[in-house]
Design a protein around this motif. Sequence first.
Motif, PDB file in Angstrom:
ATOM      1  N   LEU A 120     103.183  47.561 -12.096  1.00 46.55           N
ATOM      2  CA  LEU A 120     101.858  47.216 -11.587  1.00 46.55           C
ATOM      3  C   LEU A 120     100.766  47.950 -12.364  1.00 46.55           C
ATOM      4  O   LEU A 120     100.783  49.164 -12.478  1.00 46.55           O
ATOM      5  N   GLY A 121      99.833  47.185 -12.912  1.00 46.30           N
ATOM      6  CA  GLY A 121      98.706  47.757 -13.626  1.00 46.30           C
ATOM      7  C   GLY A 121      98.901  47.915 -15.117  1.00 46.30           C
ATOM      8  O   GLY A 121      97.927  48.182 -15.845  1.00 46.30           O
ATOM      9  N   ALA A 321      99.369  53.765   3.620  1.00 45.19           N
ATOM     10  CA  ALA A 321     100.577  53.819   2.791  1.00 45.19           C
ATOM     11  C   ALA A 321     100.578  52.732   1.717  1.00 45.19           C
ATOM     12  O   ALA A 321     100.407  53.019   0.528  1.00 45.19           O
ATOM     13  N   VAL A 322     100.760  51.480   2.100  1.00 46.83           N
ATOM     14  CA  VAL A 322     100.895  50.389   1.126  1.00 46.83           C
ATOM     15  C   VAL A 322      99.683  50.306   0.206  1.00 46.83           C
ATOM     16  O   VAL A 322      99.806  50.340  -1.022  1.00 46.83           O
ATOM     17  N   TRP A 323      98.492  50.199   0.808  1.00 48.62           N
ATOM     18  CA  TRP A 323      97.278  50.038   0.000  1.00 48.62           C
ATOM     19  C   TRP A 323      97.023  51.273  -0.866  1.00 48.62           C
ATOM     20  O   TRP A 323      96.740  51.171  -2.068  1.00 48.62           O
ATOM     21  N   ASN A 324      97.147  52.444  -0.285  1.00 52.42           N
ATOM     22  CA  ASN A 324      96.897  53.688  -1.004  1.00 52.42           C
ATOM     23  C   ASN A 324      97.845  53.865  -2.182  1.00 52.42           C
ATOM     24  O   ASN A 324      97.435  54.158  -3.305  1.00 52.42           O
ATOM     25  N   ILE A 325      99.126  53.702  -1.916  1.00 52.25           N
ATOM     26  CA  ILE A 325     100.140  53.938  -2.955  1.00 52.25           C
ATOM     27  C   ILE A 325     100.052  52.905  -4.063  1.00 52.25           C
ATOM     28  O   ILE A 325     100.119  53.242  -5.261  1.00 52.25           O
ATOM     29  N   LEU A 326      99.876  51.629  -3.719  1.00 50.48           N
ATOM     30  CA  LEU A 326      99.806  50.585  -4.750  1.00 50.48           C
ATOM     31  C   LEU A 326      98.574  50.764  -5.636  1.00 50.48           C
ATOM     32  O   LEU A 326      98.643  50.557  -6.856  1.00 50.48           O
ATOM     33  N   ILE A 332      97.552  54.648 -12.226  1.00 50.51           N
ATOM     34  CA  ILE A 332      98.388  55.457 -13.122  1.00 50.51           C
ATOM     35  C   ILE A 332      98.876  54.616 -14.312  1.00 50.51           C
ATOM     36  O   ILE A 332      98.827  55.065 -15.467  1.00 50.51           O
ATOM     37  N   ASN A 333      99.338  53.396 -14.027  1.00 53.41           N
ATOM     38  CA  ASN A 333      99.850  52.538 -15.100  1.00 53.41           C
ATOM     39  C   ASN A 333      98.730  51.975 -15.969  1.00 53.41           C
ATOM     40  O   ASN A 333      98.862  51.890 -17.203  1.00 53.41           O
ATOM     41  N   ALA A 334      97.630  51.571 -15.347  1.00 56.70           N
ATOM     42  CA  ALA A 334      96.531  50.955 -16.105  1.00 56.70           C
ATOM     43  C   ALA A 334      95.886  51.946 -17.068  1.00 56.70           C
ATOM     44  O   ALA A 334      95.477  51.581 -18.178  1.00 56.70           O
ATOM     45  N   GLU A 381      86.626  56.553  -9.805  1.00 57.54           N
ATOM     46  CA  GLU A 381      85.954  55.327 -10.230  1.00 57.54           C
ATOM     47  C   GLU A 381      86.834  54.096 -10.083  1.00 57.54           C
ATOM     48  O   GLU A 381      86.350  52.988  -9.847  1.00 57.54           O
ATOM     49  N   MET A 382      88.138  54.280 -10.200  1.00 57.93           N
ATOM     50  CA  MET A 382      89.056  53.141 -10.095  1.00 57.93           C
ATOM     51  C   MET A 382      89.033  52.518  -8.702  1.00 57.93           C
ATOM     52  O   MET A 382      89.314  51.332  -8.546  1.00 57.93           O
TER      53      MET A 382
END
Length: 426
Positions: A120-121, A321-326, A332-334, A381-382
């Motif tokens: 993801l990202g 959980a879901v929203w925060n972690i994703l 991190i990936n982007a 900012e993200m």
Amino acid sequence: MIKSLIALVVAFALCVVIDRLKKKGTSFMIRILLATAMGAIVGLIFKGATDYVAIFGRVFISLLQAFVIPLLLFSIITTVASLESTEKLRSTGGKTIGILALHNVLASVAALILGKLVNLGVNANIKMDVTDKVKEVPPFSDVFVSFFPKNIVDSMLHTKVVPIVIFAVIIGVTALKYSNKDEIKPFMDFTAAANKVMNKVIGEIIEFTPYAVLSLLAHQVATLDLSFVASLLFLLLMVYVCCFFHTFITTTVMLKFMAHVNPFKFQRKFFPAWLLGFTTQSSLGTLPENIREQEKMGVPTETASFAGSIGTTFGMPGCAAVWNILLAVFTINALNIPFTITQYVIMVFTALLASAGTVGVPGTGTMLNVALFTAMGLPLEMILVLSPIQGVADMARTSTNVHAGGSTGIIVAAMQHDLDLEKYNS
């Protein structure tokens, strides 16, 4: 203007159809499902012209929020004071917090695994052109102190659930431990009567749920911006996949092995409350329906009230959980930020701590993001760059929070052997 008025007329006509179905004896769930389909159709046809249609849904939410705070206050005082002992209070409260925490951790782990599996990202090419500033997260000491009531009227005015819950619990415990019950009988009679009146009022408001679902969903669909870049759309899809996985898979397993009940009966019977959370995007606004559905399945009132109300401020597997972690994994990936396994483990438990004391109304996701991103050293900012999908994602997030609160009530009641299995299995 003309298009908006036509949309309003069409929506009103569809509401008349739903009302006639009600008079013919059509079930509440069927009417909600029909309203969902009608709302989606109205939103697609009248894209960008549903401001008037949304008025009823907004009024509906306002009424729920207006009455849910006094309901919460009187309900907790009454239920705590009616417990047999303080030991039962500790047992119910401890189990409730423990199960809600487990919901959060399991959802975080699922989101983390999903985000890494689909990369993801990666190659998102997100540009961080941000002018707005994100609010600073207060220190933990200030947050902890804010949990305790300083001005109960101010807490009610600003819908601060945790101080209200603590205020009500203190009064309830004091009444429970009071030696001469006759001296406080007038007060307890008043709170019990007020609790009944608030429940009656909320019940009357809940009857308008199908019309509110049509109104709110039409506006959500009509304002959906389909020009999102592919990476944001994919992030949105993963939010829905993970939320639905936790709701219908993880929770099913928890009910089966922790409550030892048929989980599919819960999924079917709790569906109206889940759908109300999906459309209103308010855990707090859905609280009365959440408690009512639990009680209809045989959960004692005190357990249902605890699980439902605490679930709006703690755990919150959808938002915290879901929203925060994703979002964190996407960032991190982007941005190619190096992250170790240890840091990911810390992230999971940070997401749990971030959920404490969050008010279950639309818009809390941003502060949860800020808390996690600050703790993990990720660029704030993200959060703003990814904010365009927040409104649509909130439907899945909120319904997951509501579902977790409801299932927690079932599990806690079953663990304490208080669940009325005859009602549950009917």
